[in-house]
Motif scaffolding. Structure first.
Motif: not given
Length: 536
Positions: A53-76
């Motif tokens: 569905d559209k939301q599944t795709i959209f969630d991979e290009f935007s920050v979901k509520p509660g998942e922001g400022f996750n620098y550990g994942l970004v670095k990984l």
């Protein structure tokens, strides 16, 4: 009043980029990667014979509520690929401030912040070089409004921030030379006041983009040579080299993947092979010099070179002494700046990817310094002749003419993707139809290239092109019309034939659009061109 004019140029330059920002209509595939790798949630995947569905795709290009400022994942995520993390930290921070948002403006604003920093650093650098005020204003205007500066701001990648790091590095090295005598006998203050700022900026710079090493290495080498041979200062030369080396060691310690990225991996291996291939040197230099001429100087680099040569010839002809006795008092500051800029340009020509006009992005971080050095050289010769108040306005008019030419007739602003408007509008007009994506299993990640189009549909059906089993999904086989996005693959025709045969109401196909790696087709019940011949 003087500073007010500088800030006016800055504001006009920002607004000029914003103007083109409104015209940006699509994304480069690497820009999609910026969003995905900075903001991903579960990770993009392409299931075979399943809906997404559209939301599944959209969630991979935007920050979901509660998942922001996750620098550990970004670095990984960056450690898995070939990039250092700091740019992605910055971009993820901006996106985290506006969760559930996927828009070009998060990327453009991130770039414009870097542009402002670069602009101020360039201004500070020219003040250190003691250029006349009107020359500084022209350089700032020519660079700030240049098609390639705008292009750098339009490309949602790390190059705008690399530009800022390079400009600050250049400023700090010029400052180093000018304040050297004040600290040379005090090792503690030498390290704290002169060396530490360079080390800090270089640590950040190399973790923004690895190409920073080219500029840092070349300008640093030139500075070390100046200290050791010109100043006969062995102790401080060693301190400088060790301090800079430690900043790179610290980068590796805090981001161990850096070594693999540089010495292994697909980009590290490819760049290393190209660097040591002597045979490609002339071709690559010609290619990137051509980009510089066409996209930065509007095709006028040869004219500027001739003007400079005529000035030097006139200077020689009007002096009684021999040419080798004419004093060209080039300061150490300009010498190391030239070494860093020329070194970066050459090394980047050897290591960068050759992807047409898009290859400009690799050299964009020094385009401002090249503009500065070209204008400085023309001013310097004019001043030596004693005709600077006549020559400089003429040079200014000529360069402005080429700047306008680049915008008006050259259309030299890149990464706008205005051609994507029709594709997105087509997808939007057919958003109620069944959308099918046939992906190449060897490169499923290339589905990213279709993101703007796929987000127009409520859901998308994915198919592995090399799975030729009969299709049974009722939502597809009973469709009255299918919009098909099919990837290049040896089984492409077989896969389309299999799909058409599986659908009860459809028997024809019409090509709507074709681009690199993907073809968009419309499958309907009105016979136009039958796909009934499988691959031999």
């Amino acid at each position: 009043m003087k500073k007010s004019i500088v800030y006016i140029i800055l504001i006009v330059s920002v607004l000029f980029s914003v103007f083109f920002g409104f015209q940006k209509s699509g994304f480069h595939e690497d820009e999609y990667y910026t969003y995905f790798s900075s903001n991903r949630s579960q990770g993009l995947y392409q299931p075979d014979r399943e809906w997404q569905d559209k939301q599944t795709i959209f969630d991979e290009f935007s920050v979901k509520p509660g998942e922001g400022f996750n620098y550990g994942l970004v670095k990984l995520v960056q450690s898995w690929d070939v990039h250092p993390p700091i740019y992605y930290f910055i971009f993820h921070t901006v996106c985290s401030m506006v969760p559930s948002t996927f828009t070009k403006w998060t990327g453009l604003i991130t770039n414009l912040i870097a542009f402002v920093i670069s602009f101020l650093a360039l201004f500070a650098l020219m003040k250190r070089l003691r250029l006349p005020y009107y020359v500084m204003l022209f350089v700032l205007g020519f660079w700030g409004l240049n098609p390639q500066t705008v292009s750098c701001n339009m490309l949602i990648r790390m190059y705008a921030w690399l530009t800022a790091a390079v400009f600050i590095c250049a400023y700090l090295h010029v400052r180093f030379i000018q304040e050297y005598d004040s600290y040379k006998d005090d090792l503690k203050n030498f390290c704290v006041k002169l060396l530490l700022p360079i080390a800090v900026v270089s640590y950040i710079g190399v973790l923004i983009q690895y190409f920073y090493i080219f500029f840092f290495g070349c300008i640093g080498f030139a500075l070390a040579v100046w200290m050791f041979f010109r100043k006969k200062d062995f102790r401080n030369t060693v301190a400088y080299v060790v301090g800079c080396g430690l900043s790179m060691v610290l980068a590796v310690i805090t981001y161990p993947a850096m070594l693999h990225h540089l010495l292994g991996g697909y980009r590290g291996t490819g760049a290393t092979g190209s660097m040591f291939d002597v045979k490609n040197t002339f071709m690559r230099l010609s290619f990137f010099t051509g980009l510089l001429n066409d996209f930065v100087f509007g095709g006028g680099l040869t004219v500027l070179a001739i003007m400079l040569a005529v000035g030097v010839a006139y200077l020689v002809a009007t002096r009684k002494e021999r040419f080798d006795k004419i004093r060209f008092d080039i300061s150490a500051e300009v010498a190391i700046l030239t070494a860093g800029t020329a070194g970066y340009f050459f090394l980047t020509t050897k290591a960068a990817l050759l992807v047409g006009s898009a290859s400009n992005r690799y050299e964009m971080p020094i385009y401002g310094l090249i503009i500065l050095l070209v204008m400085w050289a023309l001013y310097y010769v004019a001043e030596k002749i004693g005709k600077d108040r006549v020559c400089v306005p003429i040079v200014t008019i000529v360069m402005l003419a080429f700047l306008i030419k680049g915008h008006v007739t050259g259309n030299n602003v890149l990464f706008l993707y205005k051609e994507d408007v029709d594709k997105i509008n087509y997808a939007r007009a057919n958003s109620g139809e069944v959308a099918v994506v046939m992906f190449n299993p060897a490169t499923p990640h290339n589905v990213w290239r279709l993101t703007d189009e796929l987000l127009q549909y409520d859901r998308v059906f994915y198919m592995n092109e090399e799975n030729l089993d009969p299709l049974t999904e009722q939502g597809v086989v009973n469709a009255g019309k299918i919009v098909l996005y099919v990837a290049d693959d040896d089984y492409k025709n077989d896969a389309i034939c299999n799909l058409v045969k599986s659908c009860e109401k459809l028997d024809s196909i019409r090509e709507v659009d074709s681009e690199d790696m993907w073809t968009t087709c419309e499958i309907s019940g009105i016979t136009e061109h039958r796909f009934d011949t499988p691959r031999e």
